[in-house]
Design a protein around this motif. Structure first.
Motif, PDB file in Angstrom:
ATOM      1  N   ARG A 231       0.831  -1.203   0.000  1.00 21.35           N
ATOM      2  CA  ARG A 231       0.000   0.000   0.000  1.00 21.35           C
ATOM      3  C   ARG A 231       0.868   1.257   0.000  1.00 21.35           C
ATOM      4  O   ARG A 231       0.582   2.223  -0.689  1.00 21.35           O
ATOM      5  CB  ARG A 231      -0.925   0.016   1.211  1.00 21.35           C
ATOM      6  CG  ARG A 231      -2.069  -0.969   1.103  1.00 21.35           C
ATOM      7  CD  ARG A 231      -2.955  -0.889   2.307  1.00 21.35           C
ATOM      8  NE  ARG A 231      -4.041  -1.859   2.234  1.00 21.35           N
ATOM      9  CZ  ARG A 231      -4.816  -2.180   3.240  1.00 21.35           C
ATOM     10  NH1 ARG A 231      -4.637  -1.614   4.419  1.00 21.35           N
ATOM     11  NH2 ARG A 231      -5.774  -3.065   3.099  1.00 21.35           N
TER      12      ARG A 231
ATOM     13  N   LYS B 164       3.925   1.507  -1.086  1.00 23.78           N
ATOM     14  CA  LYS B 164       4.575   1.590  -2.400  1.00 23.78           C
ATOM     15  C   LYS B 164       3.603   2.166  -3.425  1.00 23.78           C
ATOM     16  O   LYS B 164       3.983   3.010  -4.243  1.00 23.78           O
ATOM     17  CB  LYS B 164       5.047   0.193  -2.820  1.00 23.78           C
ATOM     18  CG  LYS B 164       5.770   0.176  -4.151  1.00 23.78           C
ATOM     19  CD  LYS B 164       6.228  -1.230  -4.495  1.00 23.78           C
ATOM     20  CE  LYS B 164       6.878  -1.286  -5.867  1.00 23.78           C
ATOM     21  NZ  LYS B 164       7.262  -2.640  -6.241  1.00 23.78           N
ATOM     22  N   MET B 165       2.334   1.746  -3.372  1.00 27.79           N
ATOM     23  CA  MET B 165       1.331   2.259  -4.300  1.00 27.79           C
ATOM     24  C   MET B 165       1.107   3.761  -4.073  1.00 27.79           C
ATOM     25  O   MET B 165       0.951   4.523  -5.028  1.00 27.79           O
ATOM     26  CB  MET B 165       0.014   1.484  -4.156  1.00 27.79           C
ATOM     27  CG  MET B 165       0.098   0.062  -4.713  1.00 27.79           C
ATOM     28  SD  MET B 165      -1.325  -1.004  -4.347  1.00 27.79           S
ATOM     29  CE  MET B 165      -2.712   0.022  -4.595  1.00 27.79           C
ATOM     30  N   LEU B 166       1.122   4.177  -2.806  1.00 27.32           N
ATOM     31  CA  LEU B 166       0.976   5.604  -2.493  1.00 27.32           C
ATOM     32  C   LEU B 166       2.117   6.401  -3.097  1.00 27.32           C
ATOM     33  O   LEU B 166       1.904   7.430  -3.745  1.00 27.32           O
ATOM     34  CB  LEU B 166       0.940   5.816  -0.970  1.00 27.32           C
ATOM     35  CG  LEU B 166       0.984   7.269  -0.498  1.00 27.32           C
ATOM     36  CD1 LEU B 166      -0.300   7.984  -0.892  1.00 27.32           C
ATOM     37  CD2 LEU B 166       1.237   7.335   0.983  1.00 27.32           C
TER      38      LEU B 166
ATOM     39  N   GLU C  62       4.093   5.510  -5.577  1.00 26.14           N
ATOM     40  CA  GLU C  62       4.006   5.454  -7.037  1.00 26.14           C
ATOM     41  C   GLU C  62       2.949   6.420  -7.569  1.00 26.14           C
ATOM     42  O   GLU C  62       3.158   7.093  -8.580  1.00 26.14           O
ATOM     43  CB  GLU C  62       3.720   4.031  -7.509  1.00 26.14           C
ATOM     44  CG  GLU C  62       4.905   3.091  -7.354  1.00 26.14           C
ATOM     45  CD  GLU C  62       4.567   1.641  -7.676  1.00 26.14           C
ATOM     46  OE1 GLU C  62       5.505   0.838  -7.722  1.00 26.14           O
ATOM     47  OE2 GLU C  62       3.380   1.295  -7.872  1.00 26.14           O
ATOM     48  N   SER C  63       1.819   6.514  -6.858  1.00 28.21           N
ATOM     49  CA  SER C  63       0.784   7.447  -7.310  1.00 28.21           C
ATOM     50  C   SER C  63       1.265   8.886  -7.180  1.00 28.21           C
ATOM     51  O   SER C  63       0.986   9.719  -8.040  1.00 28.21           O
ATOM     52  CB  SER C  63      -0.517   7.242  -6.540  1.00 28.21           C
ATOM     53  OG  SER C  63      -0.379   7.649  -5.199  1.00 28.21           O
ATOM     54  N   GLN C  64       2.023   9.166  -6.133  1.00 27.52           N
ATOM     55  CA  GLN C  64       2.583  10.507  -5.981  1.00 27.52           C
ATOM     56  C   GLN C  64       3.595  10.789  -7.102  1.00 27.52           C
ATOM     57  O   GLN C  64       3.633  11.890  -7.646  1.00 27.52           O
ATOM     58  CB  GLN C  64       3.257  10.668  -4.605  1.00 27.52           C
ATOM     59  CG  GLN C  64       2.307  10.566  -3.427  1.00 27.52           C
ATOM     60  CD  GLN C  64       1.292  11.678  -3.401  1.00 27.52           C
ATOM     61  OE1 GLN C  64       1.615  12.815  -3.699  1.00 27.52           O
ATOM     62  NE2 GLN C  64       0.051  11.347  -3.086  1.00 27.52           N
TER      63      GLN C  64
ATOM     64  N   GLU D  59       3.538   9.449 -10.061  1.00 31.94           N
ATOM     65  CA  GLU D  59       2.763   9.626 -11.287  1.00 31.94           C
ATOM     66  C   GLU D  59       2.227  11.052 -11.378  1.00 31.94           C
ATOM     67  O   GLU D  59       2.234  11.645 -12.454  1.00 31.94           O
ATOM     68  CB  GLU D  59       1.606   8.628 -11.350  1.00 31.94           C
ATOM     69  CG  GLU D  59       2.028   7.220 -11.683  1.00 31.94           C
ATOM     70  CD  GLU D  59       0.855   6.240 -11.684  1.00 31.94           C
ATOM     71  OE1 GLU D  59       1.120   5.034 -11.621  1.00 31.94           O
ATOM     72  OE2 GLU D  59      -0.311   6.664 -11.737  1.00 31.94           O
ATOM     73  N   MET D  60       1.803  11.593 -10.235  1.00 31.53           N
ATOM     74  CA  MET D  60       1.345  12.979 -10.230  1.00 31.53           C
ATOM     75  C   MET D  60       2.480  13.905 -10.653  1.00 31.53           C
ATOM     76  O   MET D  60       2.277  14.840 -11.422  1.00 31.53           O
ATOM     77  CB  MET D  60       0.854  13.392  -8.839  1.00 31.53           C
ATOM     78  CG  MET D  60      -0.565  13.003  -8.566  1.00 31.53           C
ATOM     79  SD  MET D  60      -1.157  13.485  -6.923  1.00 31.53           S
ATOM     80  CE  MET D  60      -0.387  15.027  -6.604  1.00 31.53           C
TER      81      MET D  60
ATOM     82  N   ASN E 239       5.021  13.141 -12.512  1.00 27.43           N
ATOM     83  CA  ASN E 239       5.403  12.879 -13.900  1.00 27.43           C
ATOM     84  C   ASN E 239       4.264  13.196 -14.872  1.00 27.43           C
ATOM     85  O   ASN E 239       4.391  12.969 -16.059  1.00 27.43           O
ATOM     86  CB  ASN E 239       5.822  11.416 -14.063  1.00 27.43           C
ATOM     87  CG  ASN E 239       7.127  11.129 -13.363  1.00 27.43           C
ATOM     88  OD1 ASN E 239       7.972  12.002 -13.257  1.00 27.43           O
ATOM     89  ND2 ASN E 239       7.288   9.930 -12.865  1.00 27.43           N
ATOM     90  N   ASP E 240       3.171  13.737 -14.374  1.00 21.34           N
ATOM     91  CA  ASP E 240       2.014  14.048 -15.199  1.00 21.34           C
ATOM     92  C   ASP E 240       2.372  15.125 -16.224  1.00 21.34           C
ATOM     93  O   ASP E 240       3.231  15.971 -15.993  1.00 21.34           O
ATOM     94  CB  ASP E 240       0.878  14.528 -14.287  1.00 21.34           C
ATOM     95  CG  ASP E 240      -0.449  14.623 -15.022  1.00 21.34           C
ATOM     96  OD1 ASP E 240      -1.336  15.272 -14.485  1.00 21.34           O
ATOM     97  OD2 ASP E 240      -0.603  14.071 -16.129  1.00 21.34           O
TER      98      ASP E 240
END
Length: 172
Positions: free
Chosen positions: A131, A133-135, A137-139, A141-142, A144-145
């Motif tokens: 979880r 790691k997913m947090l 990664e999502s950050q 991704e934000m 790298n948007d």
């Protein structure tokens, strides 16, 4: 006290014998007034631009601070879980040592129970790690948007426009 274009325009010189040509002085003052007004206008525009950029910087600084706080909270939570798991496993080990003198069958049953609990803690830690790691990664991704890239491109374009405007005014 700074001069204003009106001050320059309204300046009266005393007349003297063999003084300066009045028309030439007036033309020169008119040119100074135009240049001075242009400089004041540019100064005000740049001041507004600086304020706008400072507001943007503050916004992104706040975002960075929020992200750092989130990461810190997540790290603290992970450390708390780790400490809790360490304390619990130490407690289980002490209990098993105290009860080692009891019947061997009871000790074997308890050791099986401890092994199951340890596996469950490992599973929980694995789930938490996933979880977390997913947090992250999502950050990422934000970050790298494409919106970030567009924002950076807009800053570069504004800088290029200002350089072009500066070069044009210097050539004039």
């Amino acid at each position: 006290m700074s001069l204003t274009p009106v001050d320059i325009h309204n300046k009266q010189f005393t007349k003297a014998f063999r003084g300066y040509d009045e028309d030439e002085v007036n033309e020169f003052l008119d040119q100074i007034i135009k240049d001075y007004e242009s400089t004041i206008r540019q100064k005000n525009e740049l001041f507004e631009k600086v304020n706008e950029l400072e507001d943007r910087l503050n916004h992104f600084s706040n975002m960075e601070e929020t992200l750092n706080k989130s990461i810190y909270v997540a790290q603290e939570s992970a450390e708390d879980i780790k400490r809790s798991a360490n304390k619990e496993s130490q407690l289980i080990i002490r209990e098993s040592e105290k009860n080692a003198d009891r019947i061997i069958n009871d000790a074997l049953a308890k050791s099986r129970k401890i092994a199951l609990e340890t596996e469950e803690l490992k599973k929980q830690a694995s789930v938490y790690r996933m979880r977390f790691k997913m947090l992250i990664e999502s950050q990422l991704e934000m970050l790298n948007d494409e919106e970030w890239d567009k924002l950076a491109d807009s800053f570069e374009e504004e800088g290029e426009e200002e350089n072009t405007a500066d070069q044009t005014s210097e050539e004039a």
